[in-house]
Design a protein around this motif. Structure first.
Motif, PDB file in Angstrom:
ATOM      1  N   GLU A  13     -73.857   6.186  32.566  1.00 51.66           N
ATOM      2  CA  GLU A  13     -74.601   5.262  33.416  1.00 51.66           C
ATOM      3  C   GLU A  13     -74.193   5.348  34.879  1.00 51.66           C
ATOM      4  O   GLU A  13     -75.011   5.192  35.768  1.00 51.66           O
ATOM      5  CB  GLU A  13     -74.378   3.830  32.935  1.00 51.66           C
ATOM      6  CG  GLU A  13     -74.852   3.561  31.528  1.00 51.66           C
ATOM      7  CD  GLU A  13     -74.437   2.180  31.073  1.00 51.66           C
ATOM      8  OE1 GLU A  13     -74.329   1.268  31.914  1.00 51.66           O
ATOM      9  OE2 GLU A  13     -74.205   2.018  29.872  1.00 51.66           O
ATOM     10  N   PHE A  14     -72.923   5.544  35.152  1.00 52.37           N
ATOM     11  CA  PHE A  14     -72.434   5.611  36.528  1.00 52.37           C
ATOM     12  C   PHE A  14     -71.081   6.299  36.537  1.00 52.37           C
ATOM     13  O   PHE A  14     -70.473   6.505  35.498  1.00 52.37           O
ATOM     14  CB  PHE A  14     -72.342   4.211  37.147  1.00 52.37           C
ATOM     15  CG  PHE A  14     -71.198   3.379  36.651  1.00 52.37           C
ATOM     16  CD1 PHE A  14     -70.082   3.194  37.440  1.00 52.37           C
ATOM     17  CD2 PHE A  14     -71.224   2.775  35.392  1.00 52.37           C
ATOM     18  CE1 PHE A  14     -69.014   2.412  36.995  1.00 52.37           C
ATOM     19  CE2 PHE A  14     -70.178   1.995  34.943  1.00 52.37           C
ATOM     20  CZ  PHE A  14     -69.067   1.815  35.744  1.00 52.37           C
ATOM     21  N   SER A  47     -69.317   7.127  45.017  1.00 56.86           N
ATOM     22  CA  SER A  47     -70.265   6.769  43.975  1.00 56.86           C
ATOM     23  C   SER A  47     -71.524   6.182  44.585  1.00 56.86           C
ATOM     24  O   SER A  47     -71.465   5.498  45.614  1.00 56.86           O
ATOM     25  CB  SER A  47     -69.657   5.761  43.009  1.00 56.86           C
ATOM     26  OG  SER A  47     -70.609   5.389  42.046  1.00 56.86           O
ATOM     27  N   ARG A  48     -72.632   6.444  43.924  1.00 54.96           N
ATOM     28  CA  ARG A  48     -73.899   5.828  44.320  1.00 54.96           C
ATOM     29  C   ARG A  48     -74.030   4.439  43.706  1.00 54.96           C
ATOM     30  O   ARG A  48     -74.886   3.669  44.088  1.00 54.96           O
ATOM     31  CB  ARG A  48     -75.070   6.699  43.862  1.00 54.96           C
ATOM     32  CG  ARG A  48     -75.115   8.006  44.598  1.00 54.96           C
ATOM     33  CD  ARG A  48     -76.327   8.794  44.182  1.00 54.96           C
ATOM     34  NE  ARG A  48     -76.237  10.114  44.779  1.00 54.96           N
ATOM     35  CZ  ARG A  48     -76.733  11.187  44.260  1.00 54.96           C
ATOM     36  NH1 ARG A  48     -77.384  11.126  43.114  1.00 54.96           N
ATOM     37  NH2 ARG A  48     -76.608  12.341  44.864  1.00 54.96           N
ATOM     38  N   SER A  49     -73.198   4.144  42.742  1.00 60.17           N
ATOM     39  CA  SER A  49     -73.207   2.820  42.116  1.00 60.17           C
ATOM     40  C   SER A  49     -72.420   1.844  42.980  1.00 60.17           C
ATOM     41  O   SER A  49     -71.535   2.246  43.738  1.00 60.17           O
ATOM     42  CB  SER A  49     -72.573   2.873  40.728  1.00 60.17           C
ATOM     43  OG  SER A  49     -73.346   3.664  39.874  1.00 60.17           O
ATOM     44  N   ARG A  53     -69.483  -2.764  39.767  1.00 60.39           N
ATOM     45  CA  ARG A  53     -69.439  -2.136  38.437  1.00 60.39           C
ATOM     46  C   ARG A  53     -68.058  -1.549  38.158  1.00 60.39           C
ATOM     47  O   ARG A  53     -67.546  -1.626  37.043  1.00 60.39           O
ATOM     48  CB  ARG A  53     -70.498  -1.042  38.320  1.00 60.39           C
ATOM     49  CG  ARG A  53     -71.902  -1.606  38.364  1.00 60.39           C
ATOM     50  CD  ARG A  53     -72.896  -0.527  38.146  1.00 60.39           C
ATOM     51  NE  ARG A  53     -73.038  -0.339  36.702  1.00 60.39           N
ATOM     52  CZ  ARG A  53     -73.830   0.540  36.157  1.00 60.39           C
ATOM     53  NH1 ARG A  53     -74.552   1.337  36.916  1.00 60.39           N
ATOM     54  NH2 ARG A  53     -73.915   0.660  34.862  1.00 60.39           N
ATOM     55  N   ALA A  94     -67.921   3.240  47.354  1.00 58.05           N
ATOM     56  CA  ALA A  94     -69.082   2.970  46.506  1.00 58.05           C
ATOM     57  C   ALA A  94     -70.145   2.264  47.349  1.00 58.05           C
ATOM     58  O   ALA A  94     -69.939   1.119  47.757  1.00 58.05           O
ATOM     59  CB  ALA A  94     -68.679   2.119  45.309  1.00 58.05           C
ATOM     60  N   ARG A  95     -71.216   2.987  47.615  1.00 61.97           N
ATOM     61  CA  ARG A  95     -72.292   2.457  48.469  1.00 61.97           C
ATOM     62  C   ARG A  95     -71.748   1.915  49.786  1.00 61.97           C
ATOM     63  O   ARG A  95     -72.120   0.841  50.241  1.00 61.97           O
ATOM     64  CB  ARG A  95     -73.078   1.378  47.755  1.00 61.97           C
ATOM     65  CG  ARG A  95     -73.967   1.888  46.673  1.00 61.97           C
ATOM     66  CD  ARG A  95     -74.929   0.805  46.244  1.00 61.97           C
ATOM     67  NE  ARG A  95     -75.718   1.284  45.125  1.00 61.97           N
ATOM     68  CZ  ARG A  95     -76.324   0.498  44.275  1.00 61.97           C
ATOM     69  NH1 ARG A  95     -76.259  -0.810  44.408  1.00 61.97           N
ATOM     70  NH2 ARG A  95     -77.018   1.000  43.286  1.00 61.97           N
TER      71      ARG A  95
END
Length: 188
Positions: A13-14, A47-49, A53, A94-95
């Motif tokens: 998922e991530f 990370s794009r997440s 998370r 992350a983002r």
């Protein structure tokens, strides 16, 4: 029983990927070290997440190697002597949000756990004193392969980390256990 420490099931998922440019002078191989790594190095992951998370897990998905938070670090320290493991800080972006709450868990113990003769080894290099494994299924372990350790890396397959039942149970008691696999579920 011994357990294989693998990617968490959530990896599909991530996850976070190693950032080679931002990690300089780290090399992306620090997590495989057999002796302490320069503690000033800080590998960087992206990370794009969202960060939320990752922070919801004690061992989020980072580039296929154990990255833990302070809760799991403290539990591991109860089982693995300080001179047999290093917790190397990593940075997660992350983002756009930066997080320095995680660290590689780098075990220094090496144990021949995979029985290369009885396992289905598909790709290997035979050396005089060691079989280097690249792909294996239907894994069979040597009896008592940890030899009293609670966490070790198999020198035949560097990404293969095995932990004791006791350590696995202590970590899983935090409510997170998707990173622990038994041999019937694993193929490399």
């Amino acid at each position: 029983m011994v357990w294989i420490w693998r990617d968490p099931e959530e990896t599909l998922e991530f996850g976070a990927d190693y950032d080679y440019v931002a990690s300089r002078p780290a090399t992306s191989h620090e997590e495989f070290a057999e002796t302490p790594v320069n503690p000033n190095l800080r590998p960087v992951f992206r990370s794009r997440s969202g960060l939320r998370r990752f922070k919801a897990m004690h061992c989020p998905p980072f580039n296929r190697q154990p990255v833990v938070d302070a809760v799991w670090r403290d539990i591991i320290k109860q089982f693995v002597p300080e001179d047999r493991i290093q917790f190397l800080p990593v940075r997660l972006i992350a983002r756009g949000e930066v997080c320095d709450d995680f660290m590689f868990a780098i075990p220094f113990d090496r144990r021949l756990c995979i029985d290369a003769k009885r396992s289905n080894v598909r790709r290997k290099i035979e050396k005089e004193d060691l079989t280097i494994i690249f792909s294996v299924g239907d894994i069979v372990h040597h009896p008592d392969c940890l030899q009293g350790s609670h966490m070790a890396r198999d020198p035949q397959l560097s990404s293969y980390i095995v932990i004791s039942d006791e350590l696995r149970n202590a970590l899983a008691a935090t409510g997170e256990d998707s990173v622990f696999w038994d041999v019937s579920r694993v193929a490399y």
